[in-house]
Write a protein that holds these residues in place. Structure first.
Motif, PDB file in Angstrom:
ATOM      1  N   PRO A 119       1.144  -1.127   0.100  1.00 33.87           N
ATOM      2  CA  PRO A 119      -0.111  -0.235  -0.538  1.00 33.87           C
ATOM      3  C   PRO A 119       1.463   1.148   0.590  1.00 33.87           C
ATOM      4  N   SER A 120       0.413   2.370  -0.663  1.00 34.72           N
ATOM      5  CA  SER A 120       1.327   3.514  -0.606  1.00 34.72           C
ATOM      6  C   SER A 120       0.880   4.331   0.450  1.00 34.72           C
ATOM      7  N   ARG A 121       1.605   4.762   1.158  1.00 32.63           N
ATOM      8  CA  ARG A 121       1.891   5.934   1.624  1.00 32.63           C
ATOM      9  C   ARG A 121      -0.004   6.576   1.948  1.00 32.63           C
ATOM     10  N   ALA A 122      -0.439   7.147   0.248  1.00 33.23           N
ATOM     11  CA  ALA A 122      -1.250   8.112   0.218  1.00 33.23           C
ATOM     12  C   ALA A 122      -2.707   6.750   0.690  1.00 33.23           C
ATOM     13  N   LYS A 123      -2.435   5.436  -0.214  1.00 33.50           N
ATOM     14  CA  LYS A 123      -3.239   4.644  -0.100  1.00 33.50           C
ATOM     15  C   LYS A 123      -3.738   4.400   1.938  1.00 33.50           C
ATOM     16  N   ALA A 124      -2.714   4.469   2.757  1.00 31.00           N
ATOM     17  CA  ALA A 124      -2.392   4.739   3.997  1.00 31.00           C
ATOM     18  C   ALA A 124      -3.231   5.488   4.696  1.00 31.00           C
ATOM     19  N   ARG A 125      -2.649   6.472   4.150  1.00 20.97           N
ATOM     20  CA  ARG A 125      -3.348   7.742   4.806  1.00 20.97           C
ATOM     21  C   ARG A 125      -4.561   7.831   4.421  1.00 20.97           C
ATOM     22  N   LEU A 126      -5.630   7.983   3.733  1.00 22.09           N
ATOM     23  CA  LEU A 126      -6.573   7.465   2.947  1.00 22.09           C
ATOM     24  C   LEU A 126      -7.509   6.755   3.680  1.00 22.09           C
ATOM     25  N   ALA A 127      -6.806   5.986   3.909  1.00 21.21           N
ATOM     26  CA  ALA A 127      -7.712   4.335   4.473  1.00 21.21           C
ATOM     27  C   ALA A 127      -7.635   4.554   6.491  1.00 21.21           C
ATOM     28  N   ARG A 128      -6.901   5.747   6.875  1.00 23.09           N
ATOM     29  CA  ARG A 128      -6.225   6.347   7.844  1.00 23.09           C
ATOM     30  C   ARG A 128      -7.698   7.519   8.409  1.00 23.09           C
ATOM     31  N   ARG A 129      -7.860   8.081   7.333  1.00 25.31           N
ATOM     32  CA  ARG A 129      -8.511   9.281   7.114  1.00 25.31           C
ATOM     33  C   ARG A 129     -10.400   8.828   6.690  1.00 25.31           C
ATOM     34  N   ALA A 130     -10.245   7.715   6.005  1.00 23.23           N
ATOM     35  CA  ALA A 130     -11.617   6.582   6.324  1.00 23.23           C
ATOM     36  C   ALA A 130     -12.247   6.631   7.636  1.00 23.23           C
ATOM     37  N   ALA A 131     -11.532   5.827   8.569  1.00 25.45           N
ATOM     38  CA  ALA A 131     -11.813   5.234   9.524  1.00 25.45           C
ATOM     39  C   ALA A 131     -12.332   6.578  10.451  1.00 25.45           C
ATOM     40  N   GLU A 132     -11.371   7.437  10.590  1.00 21.17           N
ATOM     41  CA  GLU A 132     -11.424   8.551  11.771  1.00 21.17           C
ATOM     42  C   GLU A 132     -13.327   9.529  11.291  1.00 21.17           C
ATOM     43  N   GLN A 133     -13.505   9.235  10.143  1.00 15.70           N
ATOM     44  CA  GLN A 133     -14.519  10.090   9.227  1.00 15.70           C
ATOM     45  C   GLN A 133     -15.885   8.660   9.973  1.00 15.70           C
ATOM     46  N   GLU A 134     -15.600   7.776  10.146  1.00 11.26           N
ATOM     47  CA  GLU A 134     -16.654   6.736  10.110  1.00 11.26           C
ATOM     48  C   GLU A 134     -16.415   6.753  11.443  1.00 11.26           C
ATOM     49  N   ALA A 135     -15.879   6.449  12.544  1.00 10.42           N
ATOM     50  CA  ALA A 135     -15.827   7.035  14.283  1.00 10.42           C
ATOM     51  C   ALA A 135     -16.964   8.725  13.944  1.00 10.42           C
ATOM     52  N   LEU A 136     -16.735   9.134  13.715  1.00 14.31           N
ATOM     53  CA  LEU A 136     -17.326  10.504  13.927  1.00 14.31           C
ATOM     54  C   LEU A 136     -18.242  10.393  13.616  1.00 14.31           C
ATOM     55  N   VAL A 137     -18.729  10.129  12.385  1.00 14.39           N
ATOM     56  CA  VAL A 137     -20.236   9.302  11.948  1.00 14.39           C
ATOM     57  C   VAL A 137     -21.433   8.834  12.560  1.00 14.39           C
ATOM     58  N   ALA A 138     -20.513   7.869  13.451  1.00 13.80           N
ATOM     59  CA  ALA A 138     -20.540   6.916  14.612  1.00 13.80           C
ATOM     60  C   ALA A 138     -21.404   7.825  16.082  1.00 13.80           C
ATOM     61  N   GLN A 139     -20.508   8.751  16.380  1.00 20.00           N
ATOM     62  CA  GLN A 139     -20.813   9.816  17.425  1.00 20.00           C
ATOM     63  C   GLN A 139     -21.460  10.696  17.098  1.00 20.00           C
ATOM     64  N   ALA A 140     -21.912  10.800  16.185  1.00 13.94           N
ATOM     65  CA  ALA A 140     -22.853  12.112  15.320  1.00 13.94           C
ATOM     66  C   ALA A 140     -24.469  11.160  15.562  1.00 13.94           C
ATOM     67  N   LYS A 141     -24.361   9.932  15.007  1.00 13.36           N
ATOM     68  CA  LYS A 141     -25.217   9.570  15.273  1.00 13.36           C
ATOM     69  C   LYS A 141     -25.826   9.462  16.599  1.00 13.36           C
ATOM     70  N   ALA A 142     -24.591   8.241  17.675  1.00 10.03           N
ATOM     71  CA  ALA A 142     -25.006   8.802  19.499  1.00 10.03           C
ATOM     72  C   ALA A 142     -25.650   9.577  19.671  1.00 10.03           C
ATOM     73  N   GLU A 143     -25.494  10.967  19.259  1.00 17.03           N
ATOM     74  CA  GLU A 143     -25.688  12.161  19.815  1.00 17.03           C
ATOM     75  C   GLU A 143     -27.397  12.351  18.930  1.00 17.03           C
ATOM     76  N   ALA A 144     -27.333  12.018  17.541  1.00 20.50           N
ATOM     77  CA  ALA A 144     -28.760  12.733  17.433  1.00 20.50           C
ATOM     78  C   ALA A 144     -29.820  11.576  17.939  1.00 20.50           C
ATOM     79  N   ALA A 145     -29.497  10.555  18.166  1.00 17.78           N
ATOM     80  CA  ALA A 145     -30.287   9.539  19.220  1.00 17.78           C
ATOM     81  C   ALA A 145     -31.099  10.232  20.707  1.00 17.78           C
ATOM     82  N   ASN A 146     -29.708  10.648  21.282  1.00 17.33           N
ATOM     83  CA  ASN A 146     -30.280  11.589  22.575  1.00 17.33           C
ATOM     84  C   ASN A 146     -31.154  12.668  21.974  1.00 17.33           C
ATOM     85  N   LEU A 147     -30.969  13.449  20.989  1.00 16.09           N
ATOM     86  CA  LEU A 147     -31.949  14.498  20.743  1.00 16.09           C
ATOM     87  C   LEU A 147     -33.490  14.378  20.836  1.00 16.09           C
TER      88      LEU A 147
END
Length: 314
Positions: A119-147
């Protein structure tokens, strides 16, 4: 601004857009009824797909600059979308895979001679970014569920007021005709024998109009013959406004309630969840005028604002 700063700004904006969209779609799904759920789900999927595609394009374009371009042979970016489901509701952000073709006669120093690619460094960087974004989506979903569930709160508050006025609710179909259907139900259920003061303009073949259509025509005819009382509050020409009332499923509001109160000579009481009762009086104040009741909802129905008929409890 350098490339690193541009990338950070794009990431921050993408994260905020994803949180905002998850909150919006979660609230829409909470407010949906059985009748409107499919339409709401389709709309949410469309919004998610549009955001996903736009962010993927922006990210790919930015990485095209970050990886570097050759004047002789422009670098080609291939973007692959991977769609994940979050508990069958929200879709996670995609991981982006970027492959850069090598100029002829050159080899990738990171690629083993045996043929398997690291895997190139660009691919690794994009994979990390995707994982971070997935975590943010899950966090936002949890917050919305508590509205707070505004739909349930409004329904509970409204029911608490029914006993005070001796009312029970007759639910009206949640479509653009709900105000007129609720008025028609009140006239029929209370056996008020009300007729509009202005004879409705309908064709002979239209004499078997549904009850809500007759109420629509009654409102339009009164407005048409008393334009000075209404045109100042319209955002479109009178003819177009009347055509919408008579021939479409456009929602009715305060102007139509005023017209109906005057043409039928009836008091219209509109009960809201906070306990406020808006009173629309007939043209001439009459203490003996008959009255009807409507329930007004802001959050309880998928299409938005809604009127139900409130009948006298037995």
């Amino acid at each position: 601004m350098d490339t690193a700063e541009s990338l950070e700004a794009l990431q921050a904006r993408h994260r905020k857009e994803q949180r905002d969209l998850v909150a919006r779609t979660t609230q829409k799904k909470k407010s949906a009824t059985k009748k409107t759920r499919k339409g709401v789900n389709d709309e949410c999927e469309r919004l998610e797909q549009e955001l996903k595609e736009r962010q993927a394009q922006e990210l790919a374009a930015l990485n095209g600059v970050a990886i570097g371009e050759s004047a002789a042979e422009p670098e080609v970016l291939e973007v692959e979308d991977e769609e994940d489901q979050l508990n069958g509701a929200e879709k996670a952000v995609e991981g982006l895979s970027i492959a850069s073709p090598q100029p002829k006669g050159t080899t990738d120093p990171l690629e083993p001679q045996g043929g398997s690619k690291k895997p190139s460094r660009a691919k690794a960087r994009l994979a990390r970014r995707a994982a971070e974004q997935e975590a943010l989506v899950a966090q936002a979903k949890a917050e919305a569920a508590n509205l707070p569930d505004r739909r349930e709160i409004e329904r509970t508050q409204m029911k608490a007021h029914f006993g005070k006025y001796g009312l029970q609710e007759k639910e009206i179909r949640a479509d653009g005709h709900c105000l007129y259907s609720a008025i028609a139900d009140q006239i029929e259920a209370r056996e008020l024998g009300l007729e509009p003061r202005i004879e409705p303009k309908v064709n002979t073949e239209d004499l078997k109009l549904p009850a809500y259509k007759k109420v629509r025509h009654a409102a339009a005819d009164f407005i048409e013959q008393n334009p000075d009382d209404f045109v100042g509050f319209m955002e479109e020409p009178l003819d177009a406004y009347l055509q919408k009332i008579r021939e479409t499923g456009a929602w009715g509001g305060h102007l139509e309630l005023q017209a109906l109160a005057k043409t039928y000579g009836v008091k219209i009481n509109v009960l809201q969840a906070d306990g406020r009762v808006d009173k629309i009086e007939p043209e001439e104040a009459d203490e003996d005028a008959k009255e009807i009741w409507l329930g007004y909802y802001k959050h309880n129905f998928g299409l938005g604002e809604h009127y139900n008929s409130l009948r006298k409890a037995p």
